[in-house]
Scaffold this motif. Structure first.
Motif, short mmCIF file in Angstrom:
data_model
loop_
_atom_site.label_atom_id
_atom_site.label_comp_id
_atom_site.label_asym_id
_atom_site.label_seq_id
_atom_site.Cartn_x
_atom_site.Cartn_y
_atom_site.Cartn_z
N LEU A 207 0.86 -1.18 0.00
CA LEU A 207 0.00 0.00 0.00
C LEU A 207 0.90 1.23 0.00
O LEU A 207 1.55 1.53 1.01
CB LEU A 207 -0.91 -0.01 1.24
N GLY A 208 0.95 1.92 -1.14
CA GLY A 208 1.85 3.08 -1.25
C GLY A 208 1.31 4.04 -2.29
O GLY A 208 0.09 4.17 -2.46
N GLY A 209 2.20 4.68 -3.03
CA GLY A 209 1.79 5.59 -4.09
C GLY A 209 0.82 4.87 -5.03
O GLY A 209 -0.18 5.40 -5.46
N VAL A 282 -2.66 9.88 1.39
CA VAL A 282 -3.57 9.49 2.49
C VAL A 282 -3.38 10.34 3.73
O VAL A 282 -4.31 10.49 4.53
CB VAL A 282 -3.47 8.00 2.90
N ARG A 283 -2.18 10.92 3.89
CA ARG A 283 -1.98 11.77 5.09
C ARG A 283 -2.92 12.97 5.05
O ARG A 283 -3.58 13.28 6.05
CB ARG A 283 -0.53 12.25 5.18
N ASP A 284 -3.00 13.62 3.89
CA ASP A 284 -3.89 14.78 3.76
C ASP A 284 -5.36 14.34 3.85
O ASP A 284 -6.19 15.02 4.43
CB ASP A 284 -3.69 15.47 2.40
N GLU A 332 3.13 0.75 5.96
CA GLU A 332 4.11 0.76 7.06
C GLU A 332 3.83 1.83 8.10
O GLU A 332 4.32 1.73 9.22
CB GLU A 332 5.52 1.00 6.48
N ASN A 333 3.10 2.88 7.70
CA ASN A 333 3.07 4.09 8.54
C ASN A 333 1.70 4.48 9.09
O ASN A 333 1.58 5.54 9.68
CB ASN A 333 3.61 5.28 7.75
N ASN A 334 0.67 3.67 8.87
CA ASN A 334 -0.66 4.10 9.27
C ASN A 334 -1.39 3.05 10.11
O ASN A 334 -2.16 2.24 9.57
CB ASN A 334 -1.48 4.46 8.02
N PRO A 335 -1.19 3.10 11.45
CA PRO A 335 -1.86 2.12 12.32
C PRO A 335 -3.37 2.11 12.16
O PRO A 335 -3.99 1.04 12.19
CB PRO A 335 -1.46 2.59 13.73
P1 ADP Z 1 5.87 5.16 -3.96
O1 ADP Z 1 7.20 4.49 -3.73
O2 ADP Z 1 4.93 4.39 -4.80
O3 ADP Z 1 5.95 6.61 -4.30
P2 ADP Z 1 5.52 4.86 -1.11
O4 ADP Z 1 5.56 3.44 -0.84
O5 ADP Z 1 6.68 5.71 -0.66
O6 ADP Z 1 5.13 5.16 -2.60
O7 ADP Z 1 4.20 5.43 -0.42
C1 ADP Z 1 3.83 6.77 -0.55
C2 ADP Z 1 2.56 7.01 0.28
O8 ADP Z 1 2.77 6.53 1.62
C3 ADP Z 1 2.27 8.49 0.42
O9 ADP Z 1 1.36 8.87 -0.56
C4 ADP Z 1 1.68 8.59 1.81
O10 ADP Z 1 0.28 8.54 1.69
C5 ADP Z 1 2.13 7.36 2.55
N1 ADP Z 1 3.10 7.70 3.61
C6 ADP Z 1 4.42 7.83 3.46
N2 ADP Z 1 5.00 8.15 4.64
C7 ADP Z 1 4.01 8.25 5.54
C8 ADP Z 1 3.96 8.56 6.94
N3 ADP Z 1 5.05 8.84 7.64
N4 ADP Z 1 2.76 8.55 7.54
C9 ADP Z 1 1.65 8.25 6.85
N5 ADP Z 1 1.63 7.96 5.54
C10 ADP Z 1 2.78 7.95 4.88
#
Ligand code: ADP
Length: 399
Positions: A207-209, A282-284, A332-335
């Motif tokens: 779950l990322g970009g 997702v942060r915003d 990884e970052n969103n409990p």
């Molecule tokens: P990519 O490599 O596909 O660009 P990432 O795996 O780095 O993507 O994920 C990016 C997404 O992860 C961001 O859009 C954001 O929503 C989320 N993200 C990254 N860091 C954090 C964080 N510290 N807290 C919450 N969400 C985060």
């Protein structure tokens, strides 16, 4: 062996230099990293990167590895020759943000460093053994012959999860088989693996970009949420995800859109951005949802719904789940998101420990005592997979 991993975006170039020692690439150390944004001339920044590396004492590069996305029939881990460059361009209509920069980057390395071998590890490689029933669409045969099928993406990330989850769960046999997958093929045929009395069933959520969910049995992918193009599966940051095929002609008729308008809106103005109207991050969106923004809340709910839909599909397909894994920036970052995905699954034997989840440590097991299925957070490490597979291919070609 010194392997440079080149990560090419439509306007960016990032690199990592690894030293890979050991016969199977088990020992890998990152020696240097760097990158450039707002790139218009790959030749110039690649030259600059080489200068940066040389002035830091890294004068030798034995191979360059590329995490190429889609090459149609061409997949796996192979030398990035001119056939690969052509395949990337021939399928650029399906991956317009990814394929042209990779084709340009590979060509630039070929021209500037002709003696250094180039290796492509396709994101589709991990899905080579997904059975036809899970990768075919119900379209006329001619469409399939034209390459219209489910390919799957994020293969390097899900492969890392396959290996690392097996290690963390004490299944050294599966970890080794997963590591050797591209060199040796699956340890058992994917179909006969279903007879394994003690299979390791992992559901990996990248779950990322962009995002995808993959079912992995004994280190081998059995299916994935992504399909023909990276516009499929879960709602992506600004790309649509799964959509009824009837929606496209319908939108063209009702909204007076051209095919080019539709493609632009589905690949840049949809997904979490389109649903929320707030952002593609997702942060915003979470900040807005917490303040009461209904569309932002809907976007998060739809994202969680999509993830659970695919987790459920692979849970059933594999007859159970030994570990649910979260990886990449969002995972990884969103409990709060992990808690939402794991809600109400106690009957299936999956129970998170809220305190462990809230602690949000890097690599960890979030499962509560007594949870039958484990819940792992595994930091994504796609570049390492590219570096290692590049070294293994080059080593095997020298034998
Ligand atoms: P990519 O490599 O596909 O660009 P990432 O795996 O780095 O993507 O994920 C990016 C997404 O992860 C961001 O859009 C954001 O929503 C989320 N993200 C990254 N860091 C954090 C964080 N510290 N807290 C919450 N969400 C985060």
């Amino acid at each position: 062996m010194r392997v440079l991993v080149a990560n090419l975006g439509s306007t960016s170039f990032k690199y990592r230099l690894y030293a890979i020692d050991g016969i199977d690439g088990a020992e890998a150390r990152m020696l240097a990293r760097g990158g450039f944004e707002r790139v218009t001339d790959y030749g110039a920044v690649i030259g600059q990167a080489m200068d940066e590396l040389a002035s830091a004492g890294h004068k030798t590069i034995d191979a360059v590895g590329f995490k190429t996305v889609l090459g149609g029939d061409i997949t796996g881990c192979l030398l990035a020759d001119e056939k690969v460059e052509q395949a990337l361009l021939a399928t650029a209509d399906l991956a317009p943000a990814h394929n042209p920069p990779y084709a340009a980057g590979i060509r630039t390395f070929r021209e500037r460093l002709p003696a250094v071998p180039r290796v492509a590890l396709f994101e589709t490689a991990f899905y080579q053994w997904v059975p036809p029933r899970a990768h075919r669409y119900a379209v006329p045969e001619a469409w399939y012959e034209a390459g219209i099928r489910r390919y799957g993406f994020h293969g390097a990330s899900h492969k890392f999860v396959a290996e690392r989850s097996a290690e963390l769960l004490g299944r050294a046999d599966i970890a080794t088989a997963a590591r050797n997958l591209y060199i040796a093929g699956p340890a058992a045929s994917p179909e006969s693996a279903t007879q394994n009395p003690k299979p390791l069933r992992v559901i990996s959520c990248h779950l990322g970009g962009s995002s995808s969910v993959t079912g992995i049995r004994d280190g081998v992918a059995i299916g994935t949420s992504m399909g023909l193009s990276p516009q499929s599966g879960l709602p992506q940051n600004n790309r649509v995800g799964d959509l009824d095929s009837g929606a496209i002609p319908c939108a063209m008729r009702r909204l007076g859109l051209s095919l080019a308008d539709v493609e632009k809106q589905l690949t840049r103005e949809s997904g979490l951005l389109g649903l929320s109207g707030v952002s593609n991050d997702v942060r915003d969106i979470k900040t807005a949802a917490d303040k009461g923004d209904a569309r932002a809340r809907l976007a998060l709910d739809a994202f969680v719904h999509g993830i659970r839909h695919w987790v459920g599909a692979f849970w059933l397909e594999m007859g159970g789940c030994d570990a649910l894994v979260f990886t990449a920036g969002i995972g990884e970052n969103n409990p709060w998101l992990r808690a939402a995905v794991c809600e109400n699954l106690a009957e299936l034997g999956l129970v998170p420990d809220p305190a462990k989840n809230a602690a949000n440590a890097t690599e960890q097991n979030l499962a509560a005592a007594g949870s039958r299925a484990q819940i792992l957070v595994i930091p994504a490490n796609e570049e390492l997979v590219v570096a290692r597979e590049t070294a293994r291919l080059i080593t095997s070609l020298k034998k």
